[in-house]
Design an enzyme around this catalytic site. Structure first.
Site, PDB file in Angstrom:
ATOM      1  N   VAL A  70      -3.093   9.465  -3.589  1.00  0.00           N
ATOM      2  CA  VAL A  70      -2.140   9.164  -4.788  1.00  0.00           C
ATOM      3  C   VAL A  70      -2.911   9.160  -6.044  1.00  0.00           C
ATOM      4  O   VAL A  70      -2.081   9.662  -7.050  1.00  0.00           O
ATOM      5  CB  VAL A  70      -1.668   7.621  -4.605  1.00  0.00           C
ATOM      6  CG1 VAL A  70      -0.849   7.100  -5.737  1.00  0.00           C
ATOM      7  CG2 VAL A  70      -0.631   7.632  -3.149  1.00  0.00           C
TER       8      VAL A  70
ATOM      9  N   LEU B 173      -7.262   6.340   3.184  1.00  0.00           N
ATOM     10  CA  LEU B 173      -7.393   7.215   1.996  1.00  0.00           C
ATOM     11  C   LEU B 173      -6.093   7.350   1.080  1.00  0.00           C
ATOM     12  O   LEU B 173      -6.120   8.290   0.670  1.00  0.00           O
ATOM     13  CB  LEU B 173      -7.680   8.813   2.631  1.00  0.00           C
ATOM     14  CG  LEU B 173      -9.079   8.817   3.474  1.00  0.00           C
ATOM     15  CD1 LEU B 173      -9.438  10.028   4.057  1.00  0.00           C
ATOM     16  CD2 LEU B 173     -10.247   8.704   2.408  1.00  0.00           C
ATOM     17  N   ARG B 174      -5.343   6.430   1.479  1.00  0.00           N
ATOM     18  CA  ARG B 174      -3.894   6.912   0.726  1.00  0.00           C
ATOM     19  C   ARG B 174      -3.972   6.693  -0.973  1.00  0.00           C
ATOM     20  O   ARG B 174      -3.675   7.373  -1.581  1.00  0.00           O
ATOM     21  CB  ARG B 174      -2.871   5.912   1.128  1.00  0.00           C
ATOM     22  CG  ARG B 174      -1.625   5.908   0.482  1.00  0.00           C
ATOM     23  CD  ARG B 174      -0.313   5.126   1.108  1.00  0.00           C
ATOM     24  NE  ARG B 174       0.232   5.566   2.086  1.00  0.00           N
ATOM     25  CZ  ARG B 174      -0.059   4.859   3.230  1.00  0.00           C
ATOM     26  NH1 ARG B 174      -0.331   3.683   3.479  1.00  0.00           N
ATOM     27  NH2 ARG B 174       0.701   5.696   4.495  1.00  0.00           N
ATOM     28  N   ALA B 175      -4.902   5.751  -1.170  1.00  0.00           N
ATOM     29  CA  ALA B 175      -5.236   5.582  -2.742  1.00  0.00           C
ATOM     30  C   ALA B 175      -6.175   6.880  -3.213  1.00  0.00           C
ATOM     31  O   ALA B 175      -5.656   7.033  -4.289  1.00  0.00           O
ATOM     32  CB  ALA B 175      -6.148   4.333  -2.823  1.00  0.00           C
TER      33      ALA B 175
ATOM     34  N   ASP C  80       0.908  -1.018  -0.081  1.00  0.00           N
ATOM     35  CA  ASP C  80      -0.112   0.098   0.019  1.00  0.00           C
ATOM     36  C   ASP C  80       0.914   1.239   0.057  1.00  0.00           C
ATOM     37  O   ASP C  80       0.456   2.302  -0.403  1.00  0.00           O
ATOM     38  CB  ASP C  80      -1.006   0.050   1.273  1.00  0.00           C
ATOM     39  CG  ASP C  80      -2.024   1.216   1.253  1.00  0.00           C
ATOM     40  OD1 ASP C  80      -2.417   1.379   0.256  1.00  0.00           O
ATOM     41  OD2 ASP C  80      -1.830   1.727   2.268  1.00  0.00           O
TER      42      ASP C  80
END
Length: 331
Positions: free
Chosen positions: A246, A241-243, A160
């Site tokens: 990014v 919420l990283r996706a 991730d």
């Protein structure tokens, strides 16, 4: 870089990989690119070719047996205590500044080193602390990690952390294989002549990268872009919420690379797979959706439709004749 390198613009049938590498070159804060695939699919060739397009043309390889000090650098505590100054011996993170840091078989690297790599790749700063003494330096680089899935997987927590991911496959298209082999044979036979054929394209792409980096901060996202990013990430059932972050960064990098005036929904669509490939959870509904459904009471009609239950027709008791009441027998 003194080696004679295969030109980036001469790569054949590697468009998804090329796009992911270029996006990371425009915005290194994306967190690097993880390239997965079998041996012989040009993973290292593409990584080295990208470095040649960058201003510093710097390419640093992290060996599997590297120590923590080799990676982040070291502090000379004796000199610091004696003279009051900090003597820093740079590591590979410092040497890779403004270039490419390449990790082959990243899945075999100790998890601690992978964590440190990804932290610095995302922040652009390397911080070393030893016994109350600290030193920090800029370390902005394009992190490229390659791996062969047959040799083991990365932990989900580390997967991730990589910004983008590309999965390469063996090519079984005869025409494509022929073009790849012909290009490689021509390069091996006369590298200078082969490179001269692509010199103009290489220079144009290098200048394009520079312009994209300079215009990147000015590009903004409208509500339609935010809405599509949220929709795609929810559909993929990603963690956290990283996706989302990014995906927005990657879409902006693509818009900058294409010299667009703003980030559009089509930019999001074209980079979404590289963002979600290693984060997508297949076969599970988003947990938030399940919780909402639990909190919403279902009507009787909904339950009956779900379970195939049909209530009996109402009976008009006034129409029933000759019905005798039940009586108990007397003993």
């Amino acid at each position: 870089m003194n080696d004679i390198l295969f030109p980036f613009t001469a790569l054949v049938a590697q468009e998804p990989l090329q796009q992911a590498l270029l996006l990371a070159a425009v915005d290194p804060a994306l967190g690097g690119v993880l390239v997965s695939g079998p041996r012989g699919t040009a993973k290292s060739t593409a990584a080295r070719a990208l470095a040649e397009l960058l201003p510093e043309s710097c390419f640093v390889t992290l060996p599997l047996g590297a120590s923590e000090e080799q990676l982040i650098g070291s502090l000379d505590l004796e000199t610091a205590l004696r003279d009051g100054g900090v003597h820093f011996s740079p590591g590979l993170l410092s040497k890779a500044h403004e270039g490419v840091l390449y990790v082959d078989e990243v899945n075999l690297l100790p998890n601690q080193l992978v964590d440190q790599l990804l932290d610095v790749a995302a922040s652009g700063v390397n911080l070393i602390e030893r016994d109350g003494i600290s030193h920090r330096h800029d370390a902005r680089f394009v992190l490229i990690g390659t791996m062969n899935p047959e040799e083991g997987e990365l932990r989900p927590q580390l997967l991730d952390r990589f910004g983008l991911a590309v999965e390469l496959q063996n090519c079984f298209d005869a025409n494509v294989r022929r073009e790849i082999v012909k290009a490689r044979l021509a390069f091996d036979a006369n590298p200078d002549a082969f490179r001269s054929r692509f010199a103009a394209q290489q220079e144009a792409l290098a200048q394009k990268l520079l312009r994209a980096r300079s215009t990147l901060p000015a590009l903004e996202f409208d509500e339609s872009v935010h809405a599509r990013v949220s929709e795609l990430c929810i559909e993929a059932n990603v963690d956290g919420l990283r996706a989302d972050l990014v995906m927005l960064r990657a879409a902006r990098a693509l818009a900058a690379l294409e010299e667009a005036d703003a980030v559009r929904v089509d930019h999001v669509e074209r980079i979404a797979e590289a963002v979600l490939l290693h984060r997508r959870k297949v076969g599970n509904e988003p947990s938030g959706k399940r919780e909402q459904e639990k909190q919403q009471p279902q009507s009787q009609d909904t339950d009956e439709a779900n379970f195939g239950y049909m209530p009996p027709e109402p009976v008009d008791i006034t129409a029933v004749k000759n019905v005798r009441p039940l009586t108990s027998k007397k003993s």
